[in-house]
Design an enzyme around this catalytic site. Structure first.
Site, mmCIF file in Angstrom:
data_model
loop_
_atom_site.group_PDB
_atom_site.id
_atom_site.type_symbol
_atom_site.label_atom_id
_atom_site.label_comp_id
_atom_site.label_asym_id
_atom_site.label_seq_id
_atom_site.Cartn_x
_atom_site.Cartn_y
_atom_site.Cartn_z
ATOM 1 N N SER A 59 0.789 -1.235 0.000
ATOM 2 C CA SER A 59 0.000 0.000 0.000
ATOM 3 C C SER A 59 0.820 1.285 0.000
ATOM 4 O O SER A 59 0.242 2.372 -0.080
ATOM 5 C CB SER A 59 -0.973 0.004 1.180
ATOM 6 O OG SER A 59 -2.011 -0.918 0.929
ATOM 7 N N LYS A 62 0.034 3.383 -2.982
ATOM 8 C CA LYS A 62 -1.085 4.330 -3.054
ATOM 9 C C LYS A 62 -0.624 5.765 -3.261
ATOM 10 O O LYS A 62 -1.240 6.528 -4.011
ATOM 11 C CB LYS A 62 -1.948 4.214 -1.796
ATOM 12 C CG LYS A 62 -2.758 2.914 -1.720
ATOM 13 C CD LYS A 62 -3.572 2.832 -0.445
ATOM 14 C CE LYS A 62 -4.579 1.689 -0.495
ATOM 15 N NZ LYS A 62 -3.978 0.355 -0.540
ATOM 16 N N TYR A 170 -10.705 2.312 5.145
ATOM 17 C CA TYR A 170 -9.616 1.945 4.243
ATOM 18 C C TYR A 170 -10.056 0.836 3.300
ATOM 19 O O TYR A 170 -10.714 -0.128 3.721
ATOM 20 C CB TYR A 170 -8.446 1.480 5.107
ATOM 21 C CG TYR A 170 -7.133 1.330 4.404
ATOM 22 C CD1 TYR A 170 -6.591 2.356 3.657
ATOM 23 C CD2 TYR A 170 -6.403 0.149 4.532
ATOM 24 C CE1 TYR A 170 -5.367 2.212 3.039
ATOM 25 C CE2 TYR A 170 -5.181 -0.005 3.927
ATOM 26 C CZ TYR A 170 -4.665 1.029 3.175
ATOM 27 O OH TYR A 170 -3.448 0.885 2.566
#
Length: 391
Positions: A59, A62, A170
């Site tokens: 992640s 991102k 999330y």
């Protein structure tokens, strides 16, 4: 000297078995101020951890996808508050999961609000992860939805957990944002990022697909057992990607990711390469969820993640792809810093006020490992001592 102190604390974490290996780097406005690699790439192995070791950054992808999306906003190809369904028809009429009927089948209703790019970049669209949402996990099980890191498009075929804009949770939102970048740019995300982010910044080790030379530098993934000991997880072959997961598909090295962070620290430009305008970077670092709050994540899959409370007792908001702490952390990052992480216990922070950024990389499951989080705290605190001593 703090450099020696950082070496000692990272080496000690390896020597006493807390982590098999670790890479950590930091920079301030003048450039890199720390680089260290300790331990081995695999528990019980002989290959040493080196600064150029390759990590699955999950992640931490991102933030890169957020930069790509904001480049498209700068160019007029995307708009933050435009209905995302105008770009991707799959997002035009989303369904909200309300629960399950007596036969165990999902009960869905049409969403009342439109999803926007801002919703996606701030995790307020309603898309969640099964790792931290039991209803979504049950839906994925009933409908046999593949996991997001499989790179299968079917992984995105899930309903919302709540109405767009209603709250923060999330989820797979940034994967959708990546597909929006692909649609308006006419390029897949790997090609787009290489041309617009990686090549200009000289990030040669970052991408969705690694070559043989890079594969030889990869760290193994480890699992922390309930007794605190570690075990190497069997290596899995790279997935055959049906799409490039903008929410978590990149691999990278510490030096590459620090380069990316330095570009942000310098307002979108590094070594003459402009990636974003300064005002865009500043906007990304502002709160974009208003009065909503970032909530702690309760695990539904303990083998992949612990409960997540990254900043206990600290005010938390969300910018355009990252966490913002609204209070100072004494001896550490200032209020208004941005940060996030990857599921394999990789972490970064960027402090615009103090002009300090850092990244620490391990490869351990489950996420939010208390030992690695303490190591992050110790590393970050030592970095700020170093900058104070030379500031």
């Amino acid at each position: 000297m703090a450099q020696d102190e950082i070496d000692r604390l990272l080496r000690a974490a390896v020597d006493d078995g807390r982590v098999p290996g670790v890479v950590a780097l930091a920079a301030d406005s003048t450039g890199p101020i720390y680089k260290g690699a300790f331990g081995k790439r695999s528990l019980g192995g002989t290959v040493p951890m080196t600064p150029d070791t390759m990590f699955r950054i999950a992640s931490m992808t991102k933030a890169v996808t957020g930069v790509a999306a904001m480049q498209c906003v700068e160019r007029g190809l995307l708009a933050l508050d435009q209905p995302a369904g105008e770009i991707l028809p799959q997002l035009a009429e989303p369904q909200v999961l309300q629960g399950f009927d007596t036969a165990g089948e999902p009960v869905l209703r049409p969403a009342r609000s439109k999803i926007t790019l801002r919703n996606l970049l701030t995790h307020t669209a309603g898309y969640v992860y099964p790792i931290w949402n039991e209803l979504n996990a049950r839906y994925c099980e009933v409908k046999q939805v593949p996991g997001i890191l499989t790179g299968k498009l079917a992984a995105l075929d899930v309903p919302l957990a709540f109405e767009p804009g209603e709250r923060w949770e999330y989820g797979i939102n940034i994967d959708w944002a990546g597909l929006m970048v692909e649609k308006v740019s006419g390029q897949n995300l790997e090609t787009y990022m290489r041309a617009n982010i990686f090549a200009p910044l000289g990030m040669r080790d970052t991408g969705f697909v690694s070559n043989e030379e890079q594969m030889a530098r990869f760290v193994d993934v480890h699992a922390r057992k309930p007794d605190g000991s570690l075990a190497v997880l069997p290596a899995e072959p790279p997935p055959q990607l049906e799409f490039h997961p903008g929410g978590g598909g990149l691999s990278s090295s510490g030096p590459d990711y620090l380069t990316f962070l330095q570009m942000l620290l310098h307002g979108g430009t590094l070594n003459g390469a402009r990636v974003l305008k300064p005002e865009t970077v500043a906007m990304m670092q502002q709160n974009h969820i208003g009065d909503l709050n970032v909530e702690n994540l309760k695990t539904a899959m303990p083998e992949l993640s612990n409960d997540v409370t990254l900043l206990p007792d600290i005010g938390q908001k969300w910018g355009l792809t990252w966490l913002i702490n609204t209070d100072d952390q004494p001896g550490r990052r200032s209020a208004g810093s941005v940060a996030w992480a990857g599921v394999f216990n990789t972490y970064y922070w960027l402090d615009p006020k103090r002009q300090v950024t850092g990244v620490i990389l391990t490869q351990i499951l489950p996420f939010a490992d208390p030992i690695v989080l303490q190591l992050l705290t110790d590393f970050e605190t030592a970095v700020y001592r170093e900058t104070a001593a030379h500031g």
